[in-house]
Design an enzyme around this catalytic site. Structure first.
Site, PDB file in Angstrom:
ATOM      1  N   HIS A 214       0.842  -1.218   0.000  1.00 29.29           N
ATOM      2  CA  HIS A 214       0.000   0.000   0.000  1.00 29.29           C
ATOM      3  C   HIS A 214       0.867   1.253   0.000  1.00 29.29           C
ATOM      4  O   HIS A 214       0.568   2.228  -0.685  1.00 29.29           O
ATOM      5  CB  HIS A 214      -0.931   0.015   1.211  1.00 29.29           C
TER       6      HIS A 214
ATOM      7  N   ASP B  16      -4.965  -8.167  -5.111  1.00 29.26           N
ATOM      8  CA  ASP B  16      -4.648  -7.071  -4.194  1.00 29.26           C
ATOM      9  C   ASP B  16      -3.704  -6.106  -4.896  1.00 29.26           C
ATOM     10  O   ASP B  16      -3.631  -6.081  -6.125  1.00 29.26           O
ATOM     11  CB  ASP B  16      -4.099  -7.614  -2.850  1.00 29.26           C
TER      12      ASP B  16
HETATM   13  O1  T3D Z   1       1.339 -12.614   1.110  1.00 34.11           O
HETATM   14  C1  T3D Z   1       1.118 -11.421   0.895  1.00 34.11           C
HETATM   15  O2  T3D Z   1       1.889 -10.575   1.264  1.00 34.11           O
HETATM   16  C2  T3D Z   1      -0.078 -11.077   0.077  1.00 34.11           C
HETATM   17  C3  T3D Z   1       0.341 -10.482  -1.180  1.00 34.11           C
HETATM   18  C4  T3D Z   1       0.174 -11.159  -2.317  1.00 34.11           C
HETATM   19  C5  T3D Z   1       0.549 -10.533  -3.572  1.00 34.11           C
HETATM   20  C6  T3D Z   1       0.862 -11.509  -4.684  1.00 34.11           C
HETATM   21  O3  T3D Z   1       1.612 -11.133  -5.523  1.00 34.11           O
HETATM   22  S1  T3D Z   1       0.164 -13.057  -4.694  1.00 34.11           S
HETATM   23  C7  T3D Z   1       0.759 -13.756  -6.214  1.00 34.11           C
HETATM   24  C8  T3D Z   1       2.162 -14.274  -6.106  1.00 34.11           C
HETATM   25  N1  T3D Z   1       2.712 -14.654  -7.392  1.00 34.11           N
HETATM   26  C9  T3D Z   1       2.389 -15.796  -8.007  1.00 34.11           C
HETATM   27  O4  T3D Z   1       1.600 -16.599  -7.560  1.00 34.11           O
HETATM   28  C10 T3D Z   1       3.116 -16.086  -9.314  1.00 34.11           C
HETATM   29  C11 T3D Z   1       4.035 -17.298  -9.153  1.00 34.11           C
HETATM   30  N2  T3D Z   1       4.817 -17.499 -10.358  1.00 34.11           N
HETATM   31  C12 T3D Z   1       4.290 -18.068 -11.462  1.00 34.11           C
HETATM   32  O5  T3D Z   1       3.136 -18.429 -11.530  1.00 34.11           O
HETATM   33  C13 T3D Z   1       5.231 -18.232 -12.606  1.00 34.11           C
HETATM   34  O6  T3D Z   1       6.555 -18.178 -12.131  1.00 34.11           O
HETATM   35  C14 T3D Z   1       5.043 -17.146 -13.707  1.00 34.11           C
HETATM   36  C15 T3D Z   1       3.730 -17.391 -14.437  1.00 34.11           C
HETATM   37  C16 T3D Z   1       5.092 -15.748 -13.129  1.00 34.11           C
HETATM   38  C17 T3D Z   1       6.209 -17.296 -14.736  1.00 34.11           C
HETATM   39  O7  T3D Z   1       6.287 -18.621 -15.188  1.00 34.11           O
HETATM   40  P1  T3D Z   1       7.594 -19.107 -15.985  1.00 34.11           P
HETATM   41  O8  T3D Z   1       7.333 -20.519 -16.426  1.00 34.11           O
HETATM   42  O9  T3D Z   1       7.944 -18.111 -17.028  1.00 34.11           O
HETATM   43  O10 T3D Z   1       8.786 -19.074 -14.919  1.00 34.11           O
HETATM   44  P2  T3D Z   1       9.049 -20.077 -13.704  1.00 34.11           P
HETATM   45  O11 T3D Z   1       9.931 -21.184 -14.164  1.00 34.11           O
HETATM   46  O12 T3D Z   1       7.789 -20.446 -13.042  1.00 34.11           O
HETATM   47  O13 T3D Z   1       9.855 -19.126 -12.704  1.00 34.11           O
HETATM   48  C18 T3D Z   1      11.242 -18.857 -12.868  1.00 34.11           C
HETATM   49  C19 T3D Z   1      11.880 -18.895 -11.486  1.00 34.11           C
HETATM   50  O14 T3D Z   1      11.304 -17.856 -10.697  1.00 34.11           O
HETATM   51  C20 T3D Z   1      11.580 -20.202 -10.740  1.00 34.11           C
HETATM   52  O15 T3D Z   1      12.686 -20.472  -9.913  1.00 34.11           O
HETATM   53  P3  T3D Z   1      13.700 -21.692 -10.267  1.00 34.11           P
HETATM   54  O16 T3D Z   1      12.871 -22.926 -10.395  1.00 34.11           O
HETATM   55  O17 T3D Z   1      14.337 -21.284 -11.575  1.00 34.11           O
HETATM   56  O18 T3D Z   1      14.657 -21.698  -9.112  1.00 34.11           O
HETATM   57  C21 T3D Z   1      10.400 -19.832  -9.892  1.00 34.11           C
HETATM   58  O19 T3D Z   1      10.263 -20.625  -8.732  1.00 34.11           O
HETATM   59  C22 T3D Z   1      10.752 -18.409  -9.498  1.00 34.11           C
HETATM   60  N3  T3D Z   1       9.547 -17.641  -9.147  1.00 34.11           N
HETATM   61  C23 T3D Z   1       8.598 -17.207  -9.996  1.00 34.11           C
HETATM   62  N4  T3D Z   1       7.654 -16.552  -9.327  1.00 34.11           N
HETATM   63  C24 T3D Z   1       8.024 -16.571  -8.026  1.00 34.11           C
HETATM   64  C25 T3D Z   1       9.226 -17.261  -7.908  1.00 34.11           C
HETATM   65  N5  T3D Z   1       9.832 -17.459  -6.733  1.00 34.11           N
HETATM   66  C26 T3D Z   1       9.217 -16.943  -5.635  1.00 34.11           C
HETATM   67  N6  T3D Z   1       8.053 -16.259  -5.685  1.00 34.11           N
HETATM   68  C27 T3D Z   1       7.434 -16.049  -6.839  1.00 34.11           C
HETATM   69  N7  T3D Z   1       6.297 -15.314  -6.892  1.00 34.11           N
END
Ligand code: T3D
Length: 261
Positions: free
Chosen positions: A88, A143
């Site tokens: 925020h 959010d």
């Molecule tokens: O808790 C509170 O404070 C409330 C607030 C909430 C706000 C929010 O933002 S909630 C939403 C959080 N974000 C997500 O749920 C998105 C999670 N990520 C994904 O779904 C996918 O990574 C993407 C669609 C964004 C991208 O996919 P892709 O296939 O291009 O990449 P990837 O292979 O998934 O990710 C690459 C790396 O980044 C991977 O790490 P690694 O395996 O190479 O070591 C992945 O784990 C890491 N990564 C991606 N997003 C996140 C993350 N690590 C931690 N947190 C993440 N959000």
């Protein structure tokens, strides 16, 4: 900045703020949210800065809240408080910063990363960028301002669809929906963003800032209130150096030399 997950650099009147955790697609840790908030505050205070670029390092803009950090939370952790004290402050700081902020959206903007991208004033996207309301994939509600920004930008139906499907909206679709102003080839993104920011940085910064305030406040006003508020802001703009210079330059048929005050 002390927090290296946020890079801050100023050149020719433009501050560039870079989200810098490319290994996690610039997922926001607590330190990073604070660092980004501080960077925008610094850009607001620095009179040399007249436009700001926000971008991400690597192939992502930001994947939102760092989920690794979420899992490490212990005890009676309040997500509501985390949002209030973190995102925020960042988003309010961006929206009340009276200088234009360009979002140079280099890759995916997911979850809170999408909210932060939408809190920029104008957005230029790489053709590889995309927007995604990732929240429902992990059982959360949108959010970080996304409930406020998205229905205004794309209409309720599209916003709600984005929320409940968590589908990726690619750059060209984002352009057609009005989520971004321009789409450019990925390798030309920063060059284009810098050229745009440079042009804005030589403009009437005070008027640009008051315009941002006028438009954001007008959302919650009646027409009569918005008209009244415009006349108040115009009094302020009309006292500026840049108004006098703009009129003089027009009459002398030469380009105006705005100083941003
Ligand atoms: O808790 C509170 O404070 C409330 C607030 C909430 C706000 C929010 O933002 S909630 C939403 C959080 N974000 C997500 O749920 C998105 C999670 N990520 C994904 O779904 C996918 O990574 C993407 C669609 C964004 C991208 O996919 P892709 O296939 O291009 O990449 P990837 O292979 O998934 O990710 C690459 C790396 O980044 C991977 O790490 P690694 O395996 O190479 O070591 C992945 O784990 C890491 N990564 C991606 N997003 C996140 C993350 N690590 C931690 N947190 C993440 N959000």
């Amino acid at each position: 900045m002390s927090e290296e997950s946020i890079l801050y650099a100023v050149s020719d009147g433009v501050a560039t703020i870079t989200l810098n955790r490319p290994q996690a697609l610039n997922a926001f840790t607590d330190g990073m949210i604070k660092g980004a908030t501080a960077a925008f505050k610094q850009a607001g205070k620095d009179n040399e800065v007249r436009a700001i670029i926000l971008t991400g390092a690597g192939r992502g803009f930001s994947s939102g809240q760092d989920l690794g950090e979420v899992q490490e939370r212990q005890g009676e952790f309040s997500i509501g408080e985390h949002l209030r004290k973190g995102y925020h402050r960042l988003i309010t700081g961006m929206m009340t910063l009276e200088k234009p902020i360009i979002g140079a959206i280099n890759g995916i903007a997911a979850g809170a990363g999408c909210g932060v991208a939408l809190a920029t004033d104008i957005r230029i996207a790489s053709d590889k960028a995309s927007f995604m309301l990732a929240f429902s994939k992990i059982g959360l509600v949108p959010d970080s301002g996304t409930n406020w920004f998205l229905p205004r930008m794309v209409g309720y139906g599209r916003a709600y669809e984005m929320a409940i499907t968590a589908d990726r909206i690619p750059a060209e679709q984002a352009l057609a929906w009005g989520l971004v102003n321009r789409v450019v080839p990925g390798d030309q993104l920063m060059e284009n963003a810098q050229a745009w920011a440079g042009k804005l940085a030589s403009g009437p910064t005070l008027a640009f800032g008051l315009t941002k305030r006028a438009m954001n406040r007008a959302w919650g006003m009646s027409l009569a209130e918005a008209l009244e508020y415009e006349s108040y802001l115009q009094e302020l703009a009309a006292r500026s150096h840049d108004f006098a210079e703009g009129v003089q330059a027009f009459l002398e048929k030469r380009p105006a030399q705005f100083e941003g005050k």
